[in-house]
Structures are given as structure tokens and as C-alpha cells.
Write an enzyme that holds these catalytic residues in place. Structure first.
Site, PDB file in Angstrom:
ATOM      1  N   GLY A 166       0.785  -1.227   0.000  1.00 28.00           N
ATOM      2  CA  GLY A 166       0.000   0.000   0.000  1.00 28.00           C
ATOM      3  C   GLY A 166       0.816   1.274   0.000  1.00 28.00           C
ATOM      4  O   GLY A 166       0.712   2.084   0.913  1.00 28.00           O
ATOM      5  N   GLY A 167       1.667   1.448  -1.008  1.00 26.66           N
ATOM      6  CA  GLY A 167       2.086   2.818  -1.325  1.00 26.66           C
ATOM      7  C   GLY A 167       3.476   3.257  -0.932  1.00 26.66           C
ATOM      8  O   GLY A 167       4.264   3.590  -1.805  1.00 26.66           O
ATOM      9  N   ILE A 205       2.043  -2.183 -14.654  1.00 24.45           N
ATOM     10  CA  ILE A 205       0.819  -2.543 -15.370  1.00 24.45           C
ATOM     11  C   ILE A 205      -0.105  -1.322 -15.420  1.00 24.45           C
ATOM     12  O   ILE A 205      -0.630  -0.904 -14.384  1.00 24.45           O
ATOM     13  CB  ILE A 205       0.061  -3.709 -14.659  1.00 24.45           C
ATOM     14  CG1 ILE A 205       0.982  -4.906 -14.382  1.00 24.45           C
ATOM     15  CG2 ILE A 205      -1.185  -4.120 -15.442  1.00 24.45           C
ATOM     16  CD1 ILE A 205       1.425  -5.678 -15.611  1.00 24.45           C
ATOM     17  N   HIS A 210      -7.793  -3.232  -8.935  1.00 16.80           N
ATOM     18  CA  HIS A 210      -7.433  -3.963  -7.719  1.00 16.80           C
ATOM     19  C   HIS A 210      -8.617  -4.867  -7.376  1.00 16.80           C
ATOM     20  O   HIS A 210      -9.664  -4.394  -6.953  1.00 16.80           O
ATOM     21  CB  HIS A 210      -7.159  -2.965  -6.588  1.00 16.80           C
ATOM     22  CG  HIS A 210      -6.918  -3.589  -5.246  1.00 16.80           C
ATOM     23  ND1 HIS A 210      -5.801  -3.347  -4.491  1.00 16.80           N
ATOM     24  CD2 HIS A 210      -7.656  -4.456  -4.525  1.00 16.80           C
ATOM     25  CE1 HIS A 210      -5.861  -4.033  -3.371  1.00 16.80           C
ATOM     26  NE2 HIS A 210      -6.986  -4.720  -3.360  1.00 16.80           N
ATOM     27  N   LYS A 239      -7.854   2.846   0.174  1.00 18.14           N
ATOM     28  CA  LYS A 239      -9.132   2.491  -0.435  1.00 18.14           C
ATOM     29  C   LYS A 239     -10.211   3.419   0.112  1.00 18.14           C
ATOM     30  O   LYS A 239     -10.234   3.711   1.304  1.00 18.14           O
ATOM     31  CB  LYS A 239      -9.488   1.037  -0.106  1.00 18.14           C
ATOM     32  CG  LYS A 239      -8.529   0.029  -0.725  1.00 18.14           C
ATOM     33  CD  LYS A 239      -8.726  -1.359  -0.149  1.00 18.14           C
ATOM     34  CE  LYS A 239      -7.639  -2.305  -0.674  1.00 18.14           C
ATOM     35  NZ  LYS A 239      -7.552  -3.540   0.135  1.00 18.14           N
ATOM     36  N   ARG A 294      -5.247 -10.469   7.692  1.00 19.61           N
ATOM     37  CA  ARG A 294      -6.094  -9.882   8.751  1.00 19.61           C
ATOM     38  C   ARG A 294      -7.528  -9.789   8.244  1.00 19.61           C
ATOM     39  O   ARG A 294      -7.790 -10.008   7.063  1.00 19.61           O
ATOM     40  CB  ARG A 294      -5.603  -8.454   9.044  1.00 19.61           C
ATOM     41  CG  ARG A 294      -5.694  -7.575   7.808  1.00 19.61           C
ATOM     42  CD  ARG A 294      -5.453  -6.101   8.074  1.00 19.61           C
ATOM     43  NE  ARG A 294      -5.715  -5.308   6.886  1.00 19.61           N
ATOM     44  CZ  ARG A 294      -4.864  -5.119   5.884  1.00 19.61           C
ATOM     45  NH1 ARG A 294      -3.670  -5.646   5.925  1.00 19.61           N
ATOM     46  NH2 ARG A 294      -5.212  -4.402   4.844  1.00 19.61           N
ATOM     47  N   VAL A 297     -10.924  -3.863   6.455  1.00 14.37           N
ATOM     48  CA  VAL A 297     -11.947  -2.816   6.626  1.00 14.37           C
ATOM     49  C   VAL A 297     -13.174  -3.141   5.760  1.00 14.37           C
ATOM     50  O   VAL A 297     -14.308  -2.992   6.195  1.00 14.37           O
ATOM     51  CB  VAL A 297     -11.359  -1.437   6.230  1.00 14.37           C
ATOM     52  CG1 VAL A 297     -12.431  -0.358   6.269  1.00 14.37           C
ATOM     53  CG2 VAL A 297     -10.193  -1.055   7.135  1.00 14.37           C
ATOM     54  N   ARG A 340     -16.100   4.527   2.825  1.00 11.30           N
ATOM     55  CA  ARG A 340     -15.399   4.800   4.081  1.00 11.30           C
ATOM     56  C   ARG A 340     -15.568   6.276   4.404  1.00 11.30           C
ATOM     57  O   ARG A 340     -14.981   7.125   3.736  1.00 11.30           O
ATOM     58  CB  ARG A 340     -13.911   4.478   3.947  1.00 11.30           C
ATOM     59  CG  ARG A 340     -13.622   3.038   3.626  1.00 11.30           C
ATOM     60  CD  ARG A 340     -12.134   2.778   3.754  1.00 11.30           C
ATOM     61  NE  ARG A 340     -11.792   1.441   3.308  1.00 11.30           N
ATOM     62  CZ  ARG A 340     -10.604   0.894   3.487  1.00 11.30           C
ATOM     63  NH1 ARG A 340      -9.637   1.584   4.090  1.00 11.30           N
ATOM     64  NH2 ARG A 340     -10.344  -0.324   3.066  1.00 11.30           N
TER      65      ARG A 340
HETATM   66  C1  MV4 Z   1       1.097  -1.605  -9.349  1.00  6.93           C
HETATM   67  C2  MV4 Z   1       0.738  -0.711 -10.374  1.00  6.93           C
HETATM   68  C3  MV4 Z   1       1.138  -1.022 -11.648  1.00  6.93           C
HETATM   69  N1  MV4 Z   1       1.865  -2.141 -11.894  1.00  6.93           N
HETATM   70  N2  MV4 Z   1       1.814  -2.704  -9.645  1.00  6.93           N
HETATM   71  C4  MV4 Z   1       0.116  -1.164  -5.435  1.00  6.93           C
HETATM   72  C5  MV4 Z   1      -0.466  -0.726  -4.176  1.00  6.93           C
HETATM   73  C6  MV4 Z   1      -1.652   0.017  -4.607  1.00  6.93           C
HETATM   74  N3  MV4 Z   1      -2.124   0.901  -3.609  1.00  6.93           N
HETATM   75  C7  MV4 Z   1      -1.184   0.713  -5.840  1.00  6.93           C
HETATM   76  N4  MV4 Z   1      -0.296  -0.184  -6.436  1.00  6.93           N
HETATM   77  C8  MV4 Z   1       0.046  -0.271  -7.735  1.00  6.93           C
HETATM   78  N5  MV4 Z   1       0.747  -1.383  -8.079  1.00  6.93           N
HETATM   79  C9  MV4 Z   1       2.196  -2.948 -10.887  1.00  6.93           C
HETATM   80  N6  MV4 Z   1       2.933  -4.033 -11.155  1.00  6.93           N
HETATM   81  C10 MV4 Z   1       0.037   0.434 -10.027  1.00  6.93           C
HETATM   82  C11 MV4 Z   1      -0.283   0.700  -8.713  1.00  6.93           C
HETATM   83  C12 MV4 Z   1      -0.910   1.975  -8.463  1.00  6.93           C
HETATM   84  C13 MV4 Z   1      -0.153   3.153  -8.297  1.00  6.93           C
HETATM   85  C14 MV4 Z   1       1.231   3.149  -8.320  1.00  6.93           C
HETATM   86  C15 MV4 Z   1       1.966   4.307  -8.161  1.00  6.93           C
HETATM   87  C16 MV4 Z   1       1.304   5.537  -7.974  1.00  6.93           C
HETATM   88  C17 MV4 Z   1      -0.060   5.588  -7.939  1.00  6.93           C
HETATM   89  C18 MV4 Z   1      -0.807   4.396  -8.098  1.00  6.93           C
HETATM   90  C19 MV4 Z   1      -2.186   4.449  -8.052  1.00  6.93           C
HETATM   91  C20 MV4 Z   1      -2.905   3.290  -8.193  1.00  6.93           C
HETATM   92  C21 MV4 Z   1      -2.268   2.070  -8.406  1.00  6.93           C
END
Ligand code: MV4
Length: 457
Positions: A166-167, A205, A210, A239, A294, A297, A340
Site C-alpha cells: 500500500g504505497g 501494469i 485492484h 481504499k 487480517r 476494513v 469509508r
Molecule cells: C502496481 C501498479 C502497476 N503495476 N503494480 C500497489 C499498491 C496500490 N495501492 C497501488 N499499487 C500499484 N501497483 C504494478 N505491477 C500500479 C499501482 C498503483 C499506483 C502506483 C503508483 C502511484 C499511484 C498508483 C495508483 C494506483 C495504483
């Protein structure tokens, strides 16, 4: 069925109340632990017993393992439910419970350790034949190593923190020349947040959704799934709105992602309730992303469409009972959405703690409000800003949207700012209504000047 006589709840707010309700319906007594500022809360009032464990800062109260174990011992609690956040995914806490012969209501310490090491979890999944996004096998050692791997998988790539989720510690790298800088920024952020700078690489990607699957596992290794949730509406990796089922899922998709989730959970030798998170690429490819060890939420949307009480199942599974349901017993009905509601300025998403002078949650058919708020209560500034989860159930997505708008319009929260106005805007957005969403939905809306949220920073 002899489950437990008494359960200690090591959490606060809506989830503490959610667990108290499940315990009371099962005829189990409850003990809540609380911090000084939480003395006048509903969980403390409605629990059979309550024990103050320290001052407001979580480090000294809700994260204070010795204080919580002592509270369980002096109250004769046989088990501890950690809720989400705080100690829910702390393997040391699971071991401390075990050392004191207290049942931890959740997965094994090993499940939490492996699940918490995102790079290790990825490696395990790959070894067991579950699709993962192309990327590194182990944490990358330095920027040269990172560059070598990135060149083989092709840009853009994304750095993720092994200890994260998560980020934090995440960076997208569009092209080769940006890589060294992005590598050090991500590493620095991961070190600061998790005291662990390990990073792994995945192919980036674009326009992913999600999608996650709720699973239940007993101590004998029987595992079922409760279907999927679409959690693509996020802001800064938080989320905000979740729904079940994923609106584009047919029974074939559900079977496929459900069986993948079960296969993943089996590979982890998973116990109790958990969630397998997937990336759904816009070409339809499904990849394992991570496992959440876990109760989450957003669990209520799954409860609404399956009729399964996931918290009661957690308790029964932790007591060593076999799964009471077989996969073919799980029937999916209608559509559920959760919003939320945070104590935040809906334009800028900055916390808005303070006294709630009037609080009137909505009700009516198909409306559930999970909250521990009451009129006159003061939202403390010390914890996260979730004050209520509004969950609706309709015969289909269209009805769920109508119901959610009706409920949000009824919801009275006076005295502080909340994210209610923000959700009313999302629910009226033509792309949201069409289901034309992905994890970049909110950012895109901003860039297109249909401002749903202010830009961060
Ligand atoms: C990614 C992705 C693209 N490709 N993984 C993972 C945690 C979730 N909160 C966001 N995540 C992402 N994982 C792969 N292989 C795009 C996201 C992503 C994101 C990434 C960087 C900055 C902003 C984002 C916003 C939504 C999703």
C-alpha cells in the site's frame, strides 16, 4: 460447540464494536483495552469489561504488547482479536500470545511473517505456479542490479518496498535515465517507513484494477473463498470505496480467481480469514499482488452478498473448529458497496477531528452503518480518521448506487467535516456509474478538470 468464554479485543472504533457484536451473538464475554482518550467510547460502554492500557499515543496503548498480554491475563481472556491495523499483522505479538497460552484470532505467526515480506510472498507464489507480474525474484541489491532486471522486463517498471504494502516506498520508473534517482527515493522512503529499505521490481501494469478475494481456512487446511471485491477506487493508496462482486465478473471469472486465491492460500499454508489481492490488467490477465493476513476494513461488502459473518467465522476457526461451510454452500446474491466515511475535509483530505454535535446514521432496507460514533463524541486526533463505514446491499449495482446516494443524503454528521460530499460526487460520475474505473480513476478525473479531489502536495 465450545468456542471461548471470553475474548479480549485489542482495537478501537468501529471494528472493536463489530467484534463485540459477533462475540455477544456467540454468547462470548468481551474485554476491550483502551487508551486514555478512548474512555468514553461505545466499545468501552458496550463491552462486558474494559481495561485502560495507557495514554493516547498508540505506541503506549494499542501497540503496547506487554500491557495487552497483561490485560488478557488478569481478565482471564482465552483469546485476543486484533481487528485490523495496530497489532493485527505483527508476528511478534502472535508469538507473545502463544507464550502466554492465549489464542490469537487470526493466522499463524509464520503466515504473517511471509505475507509481510512482499518479495518473499511473490517468490513463493511464482514457485507454486501462481501468476505474478514479471519482475525481480528477490529484493534488488542496488541500482545497477535494478537496471539490469528492468532492461530485461522492459520499462516502465515499478519499485515496491518488500516490507511495505500500500504505497510507501513505491516509485514508477518510466525510462532508464530516471532509474537511479527513483531507486534511491523509494529506498529512502521504505527505510523511513519500515526500517527496511529492501525493494523489489515489477513491470508496471497500466490501468490496473485492484481485485481481491476473501478466503477462510481452517486448521486442517480446508480453504474456501467468499468471492471477489473490487477495490479500485483509491486515493494515495487508501481504499475509499469498495464493492462486491466485481461488476464485470461472471461465474467463470469468479471460479477462476477464487481457485487462484485458494491455490495461493494453500501455498502459504494459510489459517483463518485472509485476503489475496490481485492485479487485474486491462488485457484480462490476473496477477497475484499480495496477501493480507487480517480481517479487512472492507469485509462487510462480502458479508452482504454471501450472508457469511466473517468475524464469527474467524472466532470459530481460531477455536479449532472445522470450516462450517463448503464452497458449494456459498451463494452470491445482489451487489454491495461500502463508502469509508472519514473525519476529513472532503476537498483536501486533511483530518478534521473534533466534537460531533449531532450524529444520525442512515438506515432502512439494505443499509448497514458500521460505526462507534454517537452524538456528542469527540474524534481524537491520535488515530486514523475513519468514523463510519456505510454499506448498502441492492439487487444489482444500479440499485446499490441509488441506495448509497439515498443513505449518504440522510447521513447527519454535524460539527466536523466528512468525506460524505466526495462520495456523492463519485456516485454521480458517469464513468463510475458505467463501471469505467481503475486504480487511476481519481487522478484521471483531476487531470480532466472534473475535480473530484484536490491534488496532493
Ligand atoms: C502496481 C501498479 C502497476 N503495476 N503494480 C500497489 C499498491 C496500490 N495501492 C497501488 N499499487 C500499484 N501497483 C504494478 N505491477 C500500479 C499501482 C498503483 C499506483 C502506483 C503508483 C502511484 C499511484 C498508483 C495508483 C494506483 C495504483
Amino acid at each position: 460447540m465450545s468456542l471461548f468464554n471470553k475474548i479480549l479485543i485489542a482495537n478501537r472504533g468501529e471494528i472493536a464494536l463489530r467484534i463485540i457484536r459477533a462475540c455477544h451473538e456467540l454468547g462470548i464475554k468481551t474485554v476491550v483495552v483502551y487508551s486514555d482518550v478512548d474512555k468514553n467510547t461505545l466499545p468501552v460502554r458496550l463491552s462486558d469489561e474494559s481495561i485502560c492500557i495507557g495514554p493516547a499515543p498508540a505506541r503506549q496503548s494499542y501497540l503496547n504488547i506487554p500491557a495487552i498480554i497483561s490485560a488478557a491475563e488478569i481478565s482471564d481472556s482465552e483469546a485476543i482479536h486484533p481487528g485490523y491495523g495496530f497489532l493485527a499483522e505483527n508476528s511478534h505479538f502472535v508469538e507473545a500470545c502463544r507464550a502466554s497460552r492465549i489464542t490469537f484470532i487470526g493466522p499463524s505467526a509464520e503466515n504473517i511473517r511471509v505475507g509481510g515480506d512482499k518479495s518473499m510472498a511473490r517468490k513463493l507464489m511464482k514457485r507454486k505456479g501462481i501468476p505474478v507480474v514479471p519482475g525481480s525474484e528477490t529484493p534488488v541489491l542496488n541500482d545497477e542490479d535494478a537496471l539490469k532486471i528492468s532492461k530485461t522486463i522492459g520499462f516502465p517498471v515499478i519499485f515496491k518496498a518488500s516490507a511495505g504494502g500500500g504505497g510507501k516506498g513505491m516509485r514508477i520508473v518510466q525510462e532508464e535515465k530516471d532509474l537511479p534517482q527513483m531507486y534511491y527515493m523509494a529506498q529512502k522512503e521504505a527505510l523511513a517507513a519500515f526500517a527496511n529499505g529492501d525493494l523489489y521490481i515489477e513491470k508496471y501494469i497500466p490501468d490496473m484494477r485492484h481485485i481481491e478475494v476473501q478466503i477462510l481456512a481452517d486448521n486442517k487446511g480446508n480453504i474456501i473463498h467468499l468471492g471477489e471485491r473490487d477495490c479500485s477506487i483509491q486515493r494515495r493508496h487508501q481504499k475509499l470505496l469498495e464493492e462486491a462482486p466485481f461488476m464485470l465478473a461472471d461465474s467463470k471469472f469468479r471460479k477462476k480467481i477464487g481457485e487462484l486465491a485458494i491455490k495461493a492460500a494453500k501455498a502459504f499454508k494459510y489459517r483463518n480469514a485472509g485476503t489475496i489481492e490481485f492485479i487485474l490488467a486491462n488485457d484480462g490477465q490476473i496477477y497475484f499482488m499480495e496477501i493480507n493476513t487480517r480481517i479487512q476494513v472492507e469485509h462487510p461488502v462480502t458479508e452482504m452478498i454471501t450472508g457469511v459473518d466473517i468475524v464469527k467465522e474467524q472466532i470459530s476457526l481460531a477455536a479449532g473448529e472445522p470450516l462450517s461451510l463448503r464452497q458449494q454452500d456459498i451463494k452470491f446474491s445482489g451487489h454491495s458497496i461500502e463508502c469509508r466515511i472519514n473525519a476529513e475535509d472532503p476537498e483536501r483530505f486533511i483530518p478534521s477531528p473534533g466534537k460531533i454535535s449531532l450524529f444520525v446514521p442512515p438506515g432502512g432496507r439494505g443499509v448497514r452503518t458500521d460505526t462507534a460514533v454517537y452524538s456528542g463524541w469527540t474524534v481524537p486526533a491520535h488515530y486514523d480518521s475513519l468514523i463510519a463505514k456505510l454499506i448498502v446491499h441492492g439487487k444489482d449495482r444500479k440499485e446499490a448506487i441509488v441506495k448509497m446516494k439515498r443513505a449518504l443524503n440522510e447521513f447527519i454528521v454535524d460539527g466536523i467535516k466528512t468525506t460524505i460530499p466526495f462520495f456523492l460526487k463519485i456516485l454521480d460520475d458517469p464513468d463510475f456509474v458505467k463501471g469505467n474505473i481503475n486504480t487511476h480513476f481519481l487522478e484521471r478525473k483531476n487531470n480532466g478538470k472534473q475535480i473530484l479531489i484536490q491534488k496532493a502536495e
